[in-house]
Motif scaffolding. Structure first.
Motif, PDB file in Angstrom:
ATOM      1  N   ALA A  50       0.846  -1.192   0.000  1.00 59.21           N
ATOM      2  CA  ALA A  50       0.000   0.000   0.000  1.00 59.21           C
ATOM      3  C   ALA A  50       0.882   1.243   0.000  1.00 59.21           C
ATOM      4  N   SER A  51       0.484   2.210  -0.804  1.00 61.73           N
ATOM      5  CA  SER A  51       1.249   3.459  -0.875  1.00 61.73           C
ATOM      6  C   SER A  51       0.294   4.637  -1.059  1.00 61.73           C
ATOM      7  N   GLY A  52       0.832   5.820  -0.822  1.00 63.46           N
ATOM      8  CA  GLY A  52       0.023   7.013  -0.985  1.00 63.46           C
ATOM      9  C   GLY A  52      -0.137   7.756   0.321  1.00 63.46           C
ATOM     10  N   ASN A  53      -1.271   8.423   0.436  1.00 61.75           N
ATOM     11  CA  ASN A  53      -1.545   9.269   1.595  1.00 61.75           C
ATOM     12  C   ASN A  53      -2.114   8.416   2.730  1.00 61.75           C
ATOM     13  N   ILE A  54      -1.224   7.756   3.470  1.00 61.18           N
ATOM     14  CA  ILE A  54      -1.627   6.808   4.506  1.00 61.18           C
ATOM     15  C   ILE A  54      -1.232   7.326   5.874  1.00 61.18           C
ATOM     16  N   PHE A  55      -2.210   7.439   6.770  1.00 60.85           N
ATOM     17  CA  PHE A  55      -1.902   7.748   8.163  1.00 60.85           C
ATOM     18  C   PHE A  55      -1.704   6.455   8.949  1.00 60.85           C
ATOM     19  N   SER A  56      -2.626   5.512   8.769  1.00 62.57           N
ATOM     20  CA  SER A  56      -2.494   4.208   9.425  1.00 62.57           C
ATOM     21  C   SER A  56      -3.333   3.185   8.663  1.00 62.57           C
ATOM     22  N   ILE A  57      -2.980   1.913   8.854  1.00 57.56           N
ATOM     23  CA  ILE A  57      -3.733   0.813   8.252  1.00 57.56           C
ATOM     24  C   ILE A  57      -4.187  -0.124   9.351  1.00 57.56           C
ATOM     25  N   ASN A  58      -5.474  -0.438   9.376  1.00 57.81           N
ATOM     26  CA  ASN A  58      -5.988  -1.368  10.370  1.00 57.81           C
ATOM     27  C   ASN A  58      -5.957  -2.773   9.782  1.00 57.81           C
ATOM     28  N   ASN A  59      -7.085  -3.303   9.412  1.00 60.69           N
ATOM     29  CA  ASN A  59      -7.126  -4.662   8.868  1.00 60.69           C
ATOM     30  C   ASN A  59      -6.608  -4.707   7.434  1.00 60.69           C
ATOM     31  N   MET A  60      -5.934  -5.791   7.104  1.00 62.25           N
ATOM     32  CA  MET A  60      -5.547  -6.083   5.733  1.00 62.25           C
ATOM     33  C   MET A  60      -5.978  -7.511   5.426  1.00 62.25           C
ATOM     34  N   GLY A  61      -6.207  -7.789   4.163  1.00 62.21           N
ATOM     35  CA  GLY A  61      -6.673  -9.138   3.864  1.00 62.21           C
ATOM     36  C   GLY A  61      -6.553  -9.501   2.405  1.00 62.21           C
ATOM     37  N   TRP A  62      -6.885 -10.747   2.142  1.00 61.67           N
ATOM     38  CA  TRP A  62      -6.889 -11.284   0.788  1.00 61.67           C
ATOM     39  C   TRP A  62      -8.259 -11.913   0.518  1.00 61.67           C
ATOM     40  N   TYR A  63      -8.805 -11.600  -0.627  1.00 61.13           N
ATOM     41  CA  TYR A  63     -10.010 -12.234  -1.135  1.00 61.13           C
ATOM     42  C   TYR A  63      -9.668 -12.902  -2.461  1.00 61.13           C
ATOM     43  N   VAL A  82     -10.289 -14.981   1.915  1.00 60.42           N
ATOM     44  CA  VAL A  82      -9.295 -16.045   2.066  1.00 60.42           C
ATOM     45  C   VAL A  82      -8.639 -15.943   3.438  1.00 60.42           C
ATOM     46  N   ALA A  83      -8.144 -14.760   3.766  1.00 64.76           N
ATOM     47  CA  ALA A  83      -7.457 -14.561   5.038  1.00 64.76           C
ATOM     48  C   ALA A  83      -7.438 -13.075   5.352  1.00 64.76           C
ATOM     49  N   ALA A  84      -7.371 -12.777   6.655  1.00 68.77           N
ATOM     50  CA  ALA A  84      -7.308 -11.393   7.095  1.00 68.77           C
ATOM     51  C   ALA A  84      -6.380 -11.296   8.291  1.00 68.77           C
ATOM     52  N   ILE A  85      -5.831 -10.091   8.488  1.00 68.08           N
ATOM     53  CA  ILE A  85      -4.908  -9.873   9.593  1.00 68.08           C
ATOM     54  C   ILE A  85      -5.095  -8.454  10.119  1.00 68.08           C
ATOM     55  N   THR A  86      -5.129  -8.333  11.447  1.00 69.33           N
ATOM     56  CA  THR A  86      -5.268  -7.019  12.049  1.00 69.33           C
ATOM     57  C   THR A  86      -3.900  -6.352  12.173  1.00 69.33           C
ATOM     58  N   SER A  87      -3.911  -5.110  12.566  1.00 68.35           N
ATOM     59  CA  SER A  87      -2.643  -4.403  12.747  1.00 68.35           C
ATOM     60  C   SER A  87      -1.826  -5.013  13.873  1.00 68.35           C
ATOM     61  N   GLY A  88      -2.495  -5.688  14.801  1.00 66.06           N
ATOM     62  CA  GLY A  88      -1.801  -6.348  15.900  1.00 66.06           C
ATOM     63  C   GLY A  88      -1.352  -7.755  15.587  1.00 66.06           C
ATOM     64  N   GLY A  89      -1.724  -8.245  14.410  1.00 60.18           N
ATOM     65  CA  GLY A  89      -1.258  -9.557  13.996  1.00 60.18           C
ATOM     66  C   GLY A  89      -2.244 -10.696  14.184  1.00 60.18           C
ATOM     67  N   SER A  90      -3.446 -10.416  14.641  1.00 62.22           N
ATOM     68  CA  SER A  90      -4.448 -11.483  14.740  1.00 62.22           C
ATOM     69  C   SER A  90      -4.915 -11.865  13.347  1.00 62.22           C
ATOM     70  N   THR A  91      -5.084 -13.166  13.137  1.00 66.16           N
ATOM     71  CA  THR A  91      -5.407 -13.667  11.799  1.00 66.16           C
ATOM     72  C   THR A  91      -6.720 -14.437  11.781  1.00 66.16           C
ATOM     73  N   ASN A  92      -7.269 -14.525  10.576  1.00 68.65           N
ATOM     74  CA  ASN A  92      -8.508 -15.248  10.350  1.00 68.65           C
ATOM     75  C   ASN A  92      -8.414 -15.879   8.969  1.00 68.65           C
ATOM     76  N   ASP A  98       3.951  -6.600   7.110  1.00 62.23           N
ATOM     77  CA  ASP A  98       5.070  -5.779   7.549  1.00 62.23           C
ATOM     78  C   ASP A  98       4.520  -4.370   7.684  1.00 62.23           C
ATOM     79  N   ASN A  99       4.254  -3.962   8.910  1.00 60.23           N
ATOM     80  CA  ASN A  99       3.615  -2.663   9.124  1.00 60.23           C
ATOM     81  C   ASN A  99       4.519  -1.507   8.704  1.00 60.23           C
ATOM     82  N   ALA A 100       5.808  -1.675   8.834  1.00 62.29           N
ATOM     83  CA  ALA A 100       6.734  -0.606   8.454  1.00 62.29           C
ATOM     84  C   ALA A 100       6.712  -0.363   6.941  1.00 62.29           C
ATOM     85  N   ARG A 101       6.390  -1.409   6.196  1.00 65.23           N
ATOM     86  CA  ARG A 101       6.349  -1.311   4.738  1.00 65.23           C
ATOM     87  C   ARG A 101       4.928  -1.264   4.192  1.00 65.23           C
TER      88      ARG A 101
END
Length: 121
Positions: free
Chosen positions: A24-37, A48-58, A72-75
């Motif tokens: 993800a790039s651009g005008n980002i302050f923070s990212i919460n959940n990320m996932g794949w469909y 398919v799968a999801a992950i929170t900013s704290g690393g919890s997965t589903n 990788d939250n830094a990236r």
């Protein structure tokens, strides 16, 4: 503006592995959940799968034990390691991210353009 760019799709034989990445790039302050469909022809898009900013997965039941989501939250990058692939995993895979652009506002949902994964039998 926020962009999500996926990479890593391709053609693999059944039993093989692929690793998808989504940055993800651009005008980002923070990212919460990320996932794949994913979406196969004639089917609805499914989680398919999801992950929170704290690393919890589903995970979807169909991929548990075979796929691993990480980030990788830094990236601002999310990954999907796919092992023991099956022909039924064939689909276009999309990444998604809940992005806060402006502090103290609601996050917005962004999607990548999709990457094709084809598993041959």
């Amino acid at each position: 503006q926020v962009q999500l760019v996926e990479s890593g799709g391709g053609l693999v034989q059944a039993g093989g592995s692929l690793r998808l990445s989504c940055a993800a790039s651009g005008n980002i302050f923070s990212i919460n959940n990320m996932g794949w469909y994913r979406q196969a022809p004639g089917n609805q898009r499914e989680l398919v799968a999801a992950i929170t900013s704290g690393g919890s997965t589903n995970y979807a039941d169909s991929v548990k034990g075979r796929f691993t989501i990480s980030r990788d939250n830094a990236r601002n990058t999310v990954y999907l390691q796919m092992n023991s692939l099956k022909p039924e995993d064939t689909a276009v895979y999309y990444c998604t991210a809940d992005v806060t652009v402006v502090p103290r506002t609601f996050p917005l949902d962004y999607w990548g353009q999709g990457t094709q994964v084809t598993v041959s039998s």
